[in-house]
Design an enzyme around this catalytic site. Sequence first.
Site, PDB file in Angstrom:
ATOM      1  CE  LYS A  16      -4.072  -2.128   2.301  1.00  0.00           C
ATOM      2  NZ  LYS A  16      -4.957  -1.953   3.476  1.00  0.00           N
ATOM      3  CG  ASP A  64      -8.243   0.182   3.833  1.00  0.00           C
ATOM      4  OD1 ASP A  64      -8.906  -0.570   3.415  1.00  0.00           O
ATOM      5  OD2 ASP A  64      -6.847   0.193   3.708  1.00  0.00           O
TER       6      ASP A  64
HETATM    7  P1  NAP Z   1       1.263  -2.276   9.425  1.00  0.00           P
HETATM    8  O1  NAP Z   1       1.245  -1.164   8.522  1.00  0.00           O
HETATM    9  O2  NAP Z   1       2.431  -3.590   9.089  1.00  0.00           O
HETATM   10  O3  NAP Z   1       1.592  -1.989  10.978  1.00  0.00           O
HETATM   11  C1  NAP Z   1       1.537  -2.891  11.983  1.00  0.00           C
HETATM   12  C2  NAP Z   1       1.222  -2.410  13.334  1.00  0.00           C
HETATM   13  O4  NAP Z   1       1.254  -3.249  14.291  1.00  0.00           O
HETATM   14  C3  NAP Z   1       2.472  -1.233  13.856  1.00  0.00           C
HETATM   15  O5  NAP Z   1       2.036  -0.265  14.455  1.00  0.00           O
HETATM   16  C4  NAP Z   1       3.397  -2.236  14.856  1.00  0.00           C
HETATM   17  O6  NAP Z   1       4.018  -1.653  15.676  1.00  0.00           O
HETATM   18  C5  NAP Z   1       2.341  -3.157  15.197  1.00  0.00           C
HETATM   19  N1  NAP Z   1       2.688  -4.302  15.941  1.00  0.00           N
HETATM   20  C6  NAP Z   1       2.963  -5.387  15.080  1.00  0.00           C
HETATM   21  N2  NAP Z   1       3.417  -6.437  15.830  1.00  0.00           N
HETATM   22  C7  NAP Z   1       3.249  -6.179  17.161  1.00  0.00           C
HETATM   23  C8  NAP Z   1       3.560  -6.555  18.445  1.00  0.00           C
HETATM   24  N3  NAP Z   1       4.031  -7.813  18.582  1.00  0.00           N
HETATM   25  N4  NAP Z   1       3.354  -5.805  19.434  1.00  0.00           N
HETATM   26  C9  NAP Z   1       2.946  -4.552  19.505  1.00  0.00           C
HETATM   27  N5  NAP Z   1       2.610  -3.922  18.167  1.00  0.00           N
HETATM   28  C10 NAP Z   1       2.839  -4.709  17.235  1.00  0.00           C
HETATM   29  O7  NAP Z   1       0.069  -3.040   9.398  1.00  0.00           O
HETATM   30  P2  NAP Z   1      -1.539  -2.553   8.807  1.00  0.00           P
HETATM   31  O8  NAP Z   1      -1.602  -2.508   7.423  1.00  0.00           O
HETATM   32  O9  NAP Z   1      -1.510  -1.146   9.473  1.00  0.00           O
HETATM   33  O10 NAP Z   1      -2.453  -3.529   9.348  1.00  0.00           O
HETATM   34  C11 NAP Z   1      -2.691  -3.765  10.896  1.00  0.00           C
HETATM   35  C12 NAP Z   1      -3.753  -4.754  10.914  1.00  0.00           C
HETATM   36  O11 NAP Z   1      -4.986  -4.300  10.521  1.00  0.00           O
HETATM   37  C13 NAP Z   1      -3.612  -6.017  10.069  1.00  0.00           C
HETATM   38  O12 NAP Z   1      -3.784  -7.303  10.991  1.00  0.00           O
HETATM   39  C14 NAP Z   1      -4.350  -6.144   9.011  1.00  0.00           C
HETATM   40  O13 NAP Z   1      -4.662  -7.259   8.259  1.00  0.00           O
HETATM   41  C15 NAP Z   1      -5.405  -5.150   9.393  1.00  0.00           C
HETATM   42  N6  NAP Z   1      -6.410  -4.445   8.448  1.00  0.00           N
HETATM   43  C16 NAP Z   1      -7.595  -4.801   8.258  1.00  0.00           C
HETATM   44  C17 NAP Z   1      -8.371  -3.898   7.418  1.00  0.00           C
HETATM   45  C18 NAP Z   1      -9.878  -4.489   7.249  1.00  0.00           C
HETATM   46  O14 NAP Z   1     -10.381  -4.064   6.099  1.00  0.00           O
HETATM   47  N7  NAP Z   1     -10.553  -5.069   8.216  1.00  0.00           N
HETATM   48  C19 NAP Z   1      -7.827  -3.084   6.732  1.00  0.00           C
HETATM   49  C20 NAP Z   1      -6.539  -2.659   6.872  1.00  0.00           C
HETATM   50  C21 NAP Z   1      -5.707  -3.467   7.804  1.00  0.00           C
HETATM   51  P3  NAP Z   1       5.626  -0.965  15.515  1.00  0.00           P
HETATM   52  O15 NAP Z   1       5.205   0.360  14.726  1.00  0.00           O
HETATM   53  O16 NAP Z   1       5.946  -0.727  16.685  1.00  0.00           O
HETATM   54  O17 NAP Z   1       6.235  -1.957  14.455  1.00  0.00           O
END
Ligand code: NAP
Length: 290
Positions: A71, A107
Amino acid sequence: MAINRDIAVAGIFGDPVGHSKSPAMHNAAYAALGMSRTYAAFRVTPGNLAPALRAIPALGIIGVNLTVPHKEAAARLIKDLSGEAGMLGAVNCVVNRRGVLRGDNTDARGLERDLRDLGCELRARLAVVIGAGGGAASSVLACIRLGASRVVIANRTPARAAALARRFSAKGARAAGEPSGLDALMDSELLADARLIINATSMGLTTGRFARLDYDSTPADCLFYDLIYSREPTEFMKPALAAGRHAADGAGMLINQGELAFKLFNRVAPPAGVMRAALFDALGRTLSAR
Ligand code: NAP
């Protein structure tokens, strides 16, 4: 349906992409509308994103969704971005407009619509967004649009929360976001004001457990919303439900962003309920469950 030159193709690029429910949702809408179109999942590695995007007009693909990890990279590669994709620095939807690619992001609108459907009134209230990635950026924008007076961004890496807050304040957003570490989730005074707490991290999915959070200090009308969706309530939702709070997962957001993307690709809205039924079927969930 026979795949031949009369079939127009849409799809999704991701790595991994096999888990995506988008093909089931979009193809169910094509079938319901009797359209000669199909939606396919393409595994595209990060190094292949640029050539894969260039192939969209070359192959006459009508549009693609983008999922992890593309993205943000796509927002740097595509010149023509919607205001929303530019603000979020992320593209989840690429539309082929007569050979020119347009990057959009559905989103935040998908989440905003789901929060409205859930009756989440945020005017003059506090929202807490956990995370600082693409999902968190969409969540902050949805909270601002719903009128939140404060948005706290709590992230494991506080510097990333600060960078996200700066992005919104640079764009002149009201209630731009107050950065914090995950210790905010144990701040009982702060949580006592929260109308909405959103999990926009992969915690619970990848770690098995969610971070420590003081669920009992939240007010009775606090909604716990997890961007993760699954057949059963998530690790983030379970203690909220046990404490008698409302909780929802991200299935509604996924359906809404998919419906908005379908309209952008095909210039026609999917029939109401078809994408929801397809997603719930793919998740093994009953339609009466939210
Ligand atoms: P991303 O950009 O990779 O961000 C991941 C986030 O999770 C970061 O803030 C990271 O913190 C944190 N994180 C990861 N592992 C962690 C841990 N063990 N402990 C604490 N914090 C942790 O991912 P994203 O695209 O935003 O997606 C996040 C989630 O939302 C995913 O599960 C995705 O599938 C979901 N999502 C769902 C939809 C929907 O339509 N329902 C849409 C978009 C996303 P750091 O910055 O410290 O690394």
